[in-house]
Design a protein around this motif. Structure first.
Motif, PDB file in Angstrom:
ATOM      1  N   UNK A 267       0.818  -1.184   0.000  1.00 33.53           N
ATOM      2  CA  UNK A 267       0.000   0.000   0.000  1.00 33.53           C
ATOM      3  C   UNK A 267       0.860   1.245   0.000  1.00 33.53           C
ATOM      4  N   UNK A 268       1.828   1.249   0.873  1.00 32.42           N
ATOM      5  CA  UNK A 268       2.666   2.432   1.025  1.00 32.42           C
ATOM      6  C   UNK A 268       3.514   2.683  -0.218  1.00 32.42           C
ATOM      7  N   UNK A 269       3.749   1.661  -1.005  1.00 34.50           N
ATOM      8  CA  UNK A 269       4.500   1.831  -2.243  1.00 34.50           C
ATOM      9  C   UNK A 269       3.611   2.343  -3.375  1.00 34.50           C
ATOM     10  N   UNK A 270       2.342   2.566  -3.079  1.00 37.56           N
ATOM     11  CA  UNK A 270       1.425   3.096  -4.075  1.00 37.56           C
ATOM     12  C   UNK A 270       0.761   2.047  -4.932  1.00 37.56           C
ATOM     13  N   UNK A 271       0.858   0.797  -4.520  1.00 39.98           N
ATOM     14  CA  UNK A 271       0.215  -0.272  -5.286  1.00 39.98           C
ATOM     15  C   UNK A 271      -1.293  -0.256  -5.067  1.00 39.98           C
ATOM     16  N   UNK A 272      -2.025  -0.609  -6.090  1.00 37.36           N
ATOM     17  CA  UNK A 272      -3.478  -0.718  -5.977  1.00 37.36           C
ATOM     18  C   UNK A 272      -3.828  -2.005  -5.232  1.00 37.36           C
TER      19      UNK A 272
ATOM     20  N   UNK B 239      -6.303   6.238   3.541  1.00 37.85           N
ATOM     21  CA  UNK B 239      -5.104   5.515   3.133  1.00 37.85           C
ATOM     22  C   UNK B 239      -3.891   6.435   3.191  1.00 37.85           C
ATOM     23  N   UNK B 240      -4.086   7.717   2.922  1.00 38.64           N
ATOM     24  CA  UNK B 240      -2.984   8.672   3.025  1.00 38.64           C
ATOM     25  C   UNK B 240      -2.459   8.728   4.455  1.00 38.64           C
TER      26      UNK B 240
ATOM     27  N   UNK C 229       6.275   7.461   9.024  1.00 37.17           N
ATOM     28  CA  UNK C 229       6.707   7.988  10.321  1.00 37.17           C
ATOM     29  C   UNK C 229       7.297   6.898  11.224  1.00 37.17           C
ATOM     30  N   UNK C 230       6.778   5.687  11.103  1.00 34.82           N
ATOM     31  CA  UNK C 230       7.255   4.567  11.915  1.00 34.82           C
ATOM     32  C   UNK C 230       8.464   3.870  11.275  1.00 34.82           C
ATOM     33  N   UNK C 231       8.925   4.450  10.166  1.00 32.94           N
ATOM     34  CA  UNK C 231      10.078   3.924   9.424  1.00 32.94           C
ATOM     35  C   UNK C 231       9.836   2.506   8.905  1.00 32.94           C
ATOM     36  N   UNK C 232       8.571   2.216   8.566  1.00 28.86           N
ATOM     37  CA  UNK C 232       8.231   0.939   7.962  1.00 28.86           C
ATOM     38  C   UNK C 232       8.500   0.976   6.468  1.00 28.86           C
ATOM     39  N   UNK C 233       8.571   2.212   5.920  1.00 28.61           N
ATOM     40  CA  UNK C 233       8.944   2.435   4.535  1.00 28.61           C
ATOM     41  C   UNK C 233       9.903   3.608   4.492  1.00 28.61           C
ATOM     42  N   UNK C 234      10.615   3.735   3.377  1.00 25.76           N
ATOM     43  CA  UNK C 234      11.554   4.843   3.226  1.00 25.76           C
ATOM     44  C   UNK C 234      11.099   5.777   2.139  1.00 25.76           C
TER      45      UNK C 234
END
Length: 51
Positions: free
Chosen positions: A1-6, A37-38, A46-51
């Motif tokens: 999700x965070x990578x912008x995938x549908x 979702x945003x 913020x939780x550093x689960x993604x960069x």
């Protein structure tokens, strides 16, 4: 999700149904008291689960 995938792309990657992806997404947002979702994406960043 965070990578912008549908939801469809996520479901294909994980070999699960689109509805399952949407259910998981909604459950996560509910547990974290997030509305969009945003907000979920921002939380992950913020939780550093993604960069």
């Amino acid at each position: 999700m965070a990578r912008g995938l549908s939801s469809k792309a996520i479901s294909n990657e994980l070999n699960i149904s689109v509805r399952t992806v949407e259910t998981h997404r909604q459950n996560i947002k509910t547990k974290l008291h997030l509305n969009t979702t945003a907000e979920l994406t921002k939380y992950a960043y913020d939780q550093k689960l993604i960069q």
